[in-house]
Motif scaffolding. Sequence first.
Motif, PDB file in Angstrom:
ATOM      1  N   TRP A   1       0.828  -1.199   0.000  1.00 54.59           N
ATOM      2  CA  TRP A   1       0.000   0.000   0.000  1.00 54.59           C
ATOM      3  C   TRP A   1       0.869   1.257   0.000  1.00 54.59           C
ATOM      4  O   TRP A   1       0.461   2.307  -0.494  1.00 54.59           O
ATOM      5  CB  TRP A   1      -0.907   0.029   1.227  1.00 54.59           C
ATOM      6  CG  TRP A   1      -1.777  -1.180   1.387  1.00 54.59           C
ATOM      7  CD1 TRP A   1      -2.009  -2.162   0.461  1.00 54.59           C
ATOM      8  CD2 TRP A   1      -2.510  -1.541   2.550  1.00 54.59           C
ATOM      9  NE1 TRP A   1      -2.844  -3.126   0.970  1.00 54.59           N
ATOM     10  CE2 TRP A   1      -3.171  -2.777   2.252  1.00 54.59           C
ATOM     11  CE3 TRP A   1      -2.682  -0.978   3.808  1.00 54.59           C
ATOM     12  CZ2 TRP A   1      -3.985  -3.421   3.180  1.00 54.59           C
ATOM     13  CZ3 TRP A   1      -3.491  -1.621   4.727  1.00 54.59           C
ATOM     14  CH2 TRP A   1      -4.134  -2.829   4.410  1.00 54.59           C
TER      15      TRP A   1
ATOM     16  N   GLY B   1     -11.900   6.575  -2.063  1.00 57.89           N
ATOM     17  CA  GLY B   1     -11.068   5.506  -2.594  1.00 57.89           C
ATOM     18  C   GLY B   1     -10.685   4.497  -1.534  1.00 57.89           C
ATOM     19  O   GLY B   1     -10.703   3.280  -1.772  1.00 57.89           O
TER      20      GLY B   1
ATOM     21  N   THR C   1     -11.914   0.578  -1.487  1.00 56.08           N
ATOM     22  CA  THR C   1     -10.901  -0.480  -1.501  1.00 56.08           C
ATOM     23  C   THR C   1     -11.095  -1.419  -0.319  1.00 56.08           C
ATOM     24  O   THR C   1     -10.989  -2.649  -0.467  1.00 56.08           O
ATOM     25  CB  THR C   1      -9.490   0.130  -1.458  1.00 56.08           C
ATOM     26  OG1 THR C   1      -9.338   1.051  -2.538  1.00 56.08           O
ATOM     27  CG2 THR C   1      -8.431  -0.950  -1.567  1.00 56.08           C
TER      28      THR C   1
ATOM     29  N   VAL D   1     -11.796  -5.458  -0.677  1.00 50.11           N
ATOM     30  CA  VAL D   1     -10.886  -6.451  -0.108  1.00 50.11           C
ATOM     31  C   VAL D   1     -11.593  -7.289   0.954  1.00 50.11           C
ATOM     32  O   VAL D   1     -11.447  -8.521   1.000  1.00 50.11           O
ATOM     33  CB  VAL D   1      -9.636  -5.758   0.477  1.00 50.11           C
ATOM     34  CG1 VAL D   1      -8.788  -6.748   1.279  1.00 50.11           C
ATOM     35  CG2 VAL D   1      -8.802  -5.139  -0.639  1.00 50.11           C
TER      36      VAL D   1
ATOM     37  N   TYR E   1     -11.248  -9.437  -3.241  1.00 51.14           N
ATOM     38  CA  TYR E   1     -10.048  -8.944  -3.907  1.00 51.14           C
ATOM     39  C   TYR E   1      -8.831  -9.144  -3.011  1.00 51.14           C
ATOM     40  O   TYR E   1      -8.932  -9.067  -1.780  1.00 51.14           O
ATOM     41  CB  TYR E   1     -10.187  -7.461  -4.259  1.00 51.14           C
ATOM     42  CG  TYR E   1     -11.088  -7.193  -5.443  1.00 51.14           C
ATOM     43  CD1 TYR E   1     -10.552  -7.010  -6.711  1.00 51.14           C
ATOM     44  CD2 TYR E   1     -12.473  -7.116  -5.294  1.00 51.14           C
ATOM     45  CE1 TYR E   1     -11.367  -6.745  -7.806  1.00 51.14           C
ATOM     46  CE2 TYR E   1     -13.300  -6.870  -6.380  1.00 51.14           C
ATOM     47  CZ  TYR E   1     -12.740  -6.689  -7.636  1.00 51.14           C
ATOM     48  OH  TYR E   1     -13.550  -6.445  -8.716  1.00 51.14           O
TER      49      TYR E   1
ATOM     50  N   MET F   1      -1.517  -4.902  -3.212  1.00 56.02           N
ATOM     51  CA  MET F   1      -1.728  -4.083  -4.398  1.00 56.02           C
ATOM     52  C   MET F   1      -0.667  -4.315  -5.473  1.00 56.02           C
ATOM     53  O   MET F   1      -0.587  -3.569  -6.441  1.00 56.02           O
ATOM     54  CB  MET F   1      -1.771  -2.601  -4.008  1.00 56.02           C
ATOM     55  CG  MET F   1      -3.015  -2.246  -3.223  1.00 56.02           C
ATOM     56  SD  MET F   1      -4.519  -2.572  -4.190  1.00 56.02           S
ATOM     57  CE  MET F   1      -5.648  -3.098  -2.904  1.00 56.02           C
TER      58      MET F   1
ATOM     59  N   ASN G   1      -3.902  -7.843  -8.329  1.00 50.14           N
ATOM     60  CA  ASN G   1      -4.558  -6.537  -8.431  1.00 50.14           C
ATOM     61  C   ASN G   1      -3.906  -5.629  -9.468  1.00 50.14           C
ATOM     62  O   ASN G   1      -4.489  -4.614  -9.840  1.00 50.14           O
ATOM     63  CB  ASN G   1      -4.539  -5.834  -7.073  1.00 50.14           C
ATOM     64  CG  ASN G   1      -5.735  -6.190  -6.204  1.00 50.14           C
ATOM     65  OD1 ASN G   1      -6.847  -6.363  -6.705  1.00 50.14           O
ATOM     66  ND2 ASN G   1      -5.504  -6.322  -4.907  1.00 50.14           N
TER      67      ASN G   1
ATOM     68  N   ALA H   1     -10.140  -2.897  -7.435  1.00 53.11           N
ATOM     69  CA  ALA H   1      -9.524  -2.560  -6.152  1.00 53.11           C
ATOM     70  C   ALA H   1      -8.265  -1.726  -6.350  1.00 53.11           C
ATOM     71  O   ALA H   1      -8.005  -0.777  -5.603  1.00 53.11           O
ATOM     72  CB  ALA H   1      -9.199  -3.831  -5.373  1.00 53.11           C
ATOM     73  N   ALA H   2      -7.457  -2.079  -7.358  1.00 52.95           N
ATOM     74  CA  ALA H   2      -6.250  -1.299  -7.628  1.00 52.95           C
ATOM     75  C   ALA H   2      -6.602   0.121  -8.054  1.00 52.95           C
ATOM     76  O   ALA H   2      -5.918   1.084  -7.674  1.00 52.95           O
ATOM     77  CB  ALA H   2      -5.421  -1.977  -8.712  1.00 52.95           C
TER      78      ALA H   2
ATOM     79  N   THR I   1      -9.460   1.858  -7.305  1.00 52.26           N
ATOM     80  CA  THR I   1      -9.992   2.632  -6.170  1.00 52.26           C
ATOM     81  C   THR I   1      -8.870   2.983  -5.192  1.00 52.26           C
ATOM     82  O   THR I   1      -8.862   4.074  -4.621  1.00 52.26           O
ATOM     83  CB  THR I   1     -11.104   1.856  -5.446  1.00 52.26           C
ATOM     84  OG1 THR I   1     -10.609   0.578  -5.011  1.00 52.26           O
ATOM     85  CG2 THR I   1     -12.312   1.659  -6.353  1.00 52.26           C
ATOM     86  N   PHE I   2      -7.930   2.056  -5.020  1.00 51.30           N
ATOM     87  CA  PHE I   2      -6.776   2.367  -4.187  1.00 51.30           C
ATOM     88  C   PHE I   2      -5.981   3.525  -4.801  1.00 51.30           C
ATOM     89  O   PHE I   2      -5.489   4.410  -4.084  1.00 51.30           O
ATOM     90  CB  PHE I   2      -5.889   1.135  -4.044  1.00 51.30           C
ATOM     91  CG  PHE I   2      -4.654   1.365  -3.215  1.00 51.30           C
ATOM     92  CD1 PHE I   2      -4.739   1.445  -1.843  1.00 51.30           C
ATOM     93  CD2 PHE I   2      -3.416   1.524  -3.825  1.00 51.30           C
ATOM     94  CE1 PHE I   2      -3.603   1.676  -1.075  1.00 51.30           C
ATOM     95  CE2 PHE I   2      -2.275   1.760  -3.062  1.00 51.30           C
ATOM     96  CZ  PHE I   2      -2.370   1.827  -1.680  1.00 51.30           C
TER      97      PHE I   2
END
Length: 392
Positions: A68, A229, A233, A237, A242, A246, A256, A263-264, A266-267
């Motif tokens: 992350w 975001g 995420t 997860v 997910y 990351m 991801n 998920a990637a 939104t992260f």
Amino acid sequence: MNAIRTAAHRTDLATPAERDRAVDALRALAILGVVLGHWLVTALVADGGSLRTASPLHFMPWLAPISWVFQTLAVFFLVGGHVATKGYDSARVRGVTYGQWLRTRLTRLFKPVAAVVILWTVAACGLLATGADAGTVHTLVKLALSPLWFLLVFAALTAATPLLTRLNPLWPLAVVLHVDIVRFGLGGPSWLGWVNLPAGWLVPYTLGAAWTRGELESRRAGRVLLAGGAAATAVLVAWAGYPASMVGVPGEPVSNLNPPTLAAVTFGLAQCGLALLLRERLRRAMRRPLAWAAVALANLSAMTIFLWHQTALMATTATGLLAGRLPGLHTTPDNLTWVAARLAWLPVFALALTVCWAAFRACEQSGDRRPSRVVRSHRPGAGRTSGPRVDA
């Protein structure tokens, strides 16, 4: 030390007052994140006479928060979209054609690639000719050239910049959402995920265009992106299955990042929000000559660092084999002892990268009529200082 301070002061004085130094700082942080991320989660395990890739995230999934921090590609695309759209607008005002503008940007992007491709082509042929294990050679070449996928996507988005200057980021986000619904929810074909490769990175790129348009200047925009975001995420997860990591993890059924998942993306929105919130602090920090000089140097050498950091890792690993199977370098990354040893190797990787930088930086910094240098020398009498000048 005085010489360093003097050079830093000259660089600071040569920087135009209107330059947004936070943009360069964000780019430098994104590059640093990618490099450290790869060095921390990529292991080359010596197994008999061959090397194979492994990841500590496979053996210790609770270390996922490391990804992350260091998976910073969204910030790179955010800055890239902002710089490209701003540069294209400036080129149009100056009467520069689209073809001229694109040729200049792609030359800057791909000129340093030739050296790494040639070197690894020769190295691979040499290794195979001397009887090296074909699987090991494949592993090394794949790692060395893996950064090129990013350049191809970035080049495609750069070429499409005139079409993207007004594109709402919600459109590519909707594409990613629907692709994942079909792929994971409805049992669609796995190849459909590759639609997300351009669509997923279009989201931060078009956010960069929105930044250029002045739509993201308020702190509220950054807070909404960060909170929204991060919340999305967490939901994906915790309840949608997910992966928490990351980055891709060898042996795991879903990555991801390869190709990007919802998920990637939104992260990445959360990362972009944080980047926008940090702009003012970074601008204040970049008023310090030493800090700004370091960021300017990183931007001057961004492509060289990006292209050669994996080679630095592998050169250290291969050289280390002469001393035997070393912990943190050739051993299986399955415990905290490996993590501690890997942290100790980071300065050695940095030294190897410095050697690569010294050898190949000229490929990035020479030749253009209007070079993409953050710092370049003034001609005598051309301005307020004879020191280096920061370029756009």
